[in-house]
Design an enzyme around this catalytic site. Sequence first.
Site, PDB file in Angstrom:
ATOM      1  N   TRP A  33      18.702  28.660  53.560  1.00 57.83           N
ATOM      2  CA  TRP A  33      17.748  29.386  54.389  1.00 57.83           C
ATOM      3  C   TRP A  33      16.996  30.475  53.629  1.00 57.83           C
ATOM      4  CZ3 TRP A  33      19.540  34.282  54.030  1.00 57.83           C
ATOM      5  CH2 TRP A  33      20.920  34.461  53.866  1.00 57.83           C
ATOM      6  N   GLY A  74      13.062  30.284  53.157  1.00 59.81           N
ATOM      7  CA  GLY A  74      12.158  30.382  54.295  1.00 59.81           C
ATOM      8  C   GLY A  74      12.477  31.447  55.316  1.00 59.81           C
ATOM      9  N   HIS A  75      13.696  32.013  55.279  1.00 55.66           N
ATOM     10  CA  HIS A  75      14.010  33.016  56.297  1.00 55.66           C
ATOM     11  C   HIS A  75      13.716  34.405  55.741  1.00 55.66           C
ATOM     12  CE1 HIS A  75      16.298  35.136  59.529  1.00 55.66           C
ATOM     13  NE2 HIS A  75      15.628  34.244  60.220  1.00 55.66           N
ATOM     14  N   ILE A  76      12.461  34.714  55.825  1.00 55.97           N
ATOM     15  CA  ILE A  76      11.826  35.941  55.393  1.00 55.97           C
ATOM     16  C   ILE A  76      11.748  35.971  53.858  1.00 55.97           C
ATOM     17  CG2 ILE A  76      11.627  38.421  55.695  1.00 55.97           C
ATOM     18  CD1 ILE A  76      13.358  38.105  58.199  1.00 55.97           C
ATOM     19  N   LEU A  96      17.314  37.252  55.055  1.00 57.57           N
ATOM     20  CA  LEU A  96      18.329  37.701  56.000  1.00 57.57           C
ATOM     21  C   LEU A  96      19.027  36.474  56.561  1.00 57.57           C
ATOM     22  CD1 LEU A  96      16.253  40.307  58.043  1.00 57.57           C
ATOM     23  CD2 LEU A  96      17.944  40.802  56.279  1.00 57.57           C
TER      24      LEU A  96
END
Length: 157
Positions: free
Chosen positions: A62, A65-67, A72
């Site tokens: 993740w 793509g998760h910020i 995070l």
Amino acid sequence: MSQEILIDLRTLDLNKTTVDIETIRAVIPHRYEMEQLNGIIQFDPEQKIIVGYKDISDKEFWIRGHIPGRPLMPGVLMLEAAAQLCTYYYKKTTHDDRFLGFGGIDKVKFRGKVVPGDKLILIAKNKELRSRRAIFDTQGVVDGKLVFEAVIIGMVV
């Protein structure tokens, strides 16, 4: 649920794994990106408590793509990690080989962040254990700070 941590973590050696990943894999079917539990530190059915962990590496699927630039751990994955811990408890306590899936999640509160390099300590306290349902108070802790809490309801699928 209260903001108090369910167990005094100072009484545990958080670097001592009592159940390793291979033993967990013999009980929990999740693999690859969905494997969210690295080890178990304490399993105490008499006290109805289990403590495990997830080491958050810089290779998590993740991160990209998760910020971007400020990764995070998604809250849903924190809950998935806790659910896998609950499943281990259920299967080892009941000796039931059926799949235990999400039946519900209540009282979810996110109180802090989890980032690469963190060790997410997962705590589950069993509140109800039946042949088709289990209910747990769960928490996640990083560096002694509560980062999430939730009631997880598992249902046999």
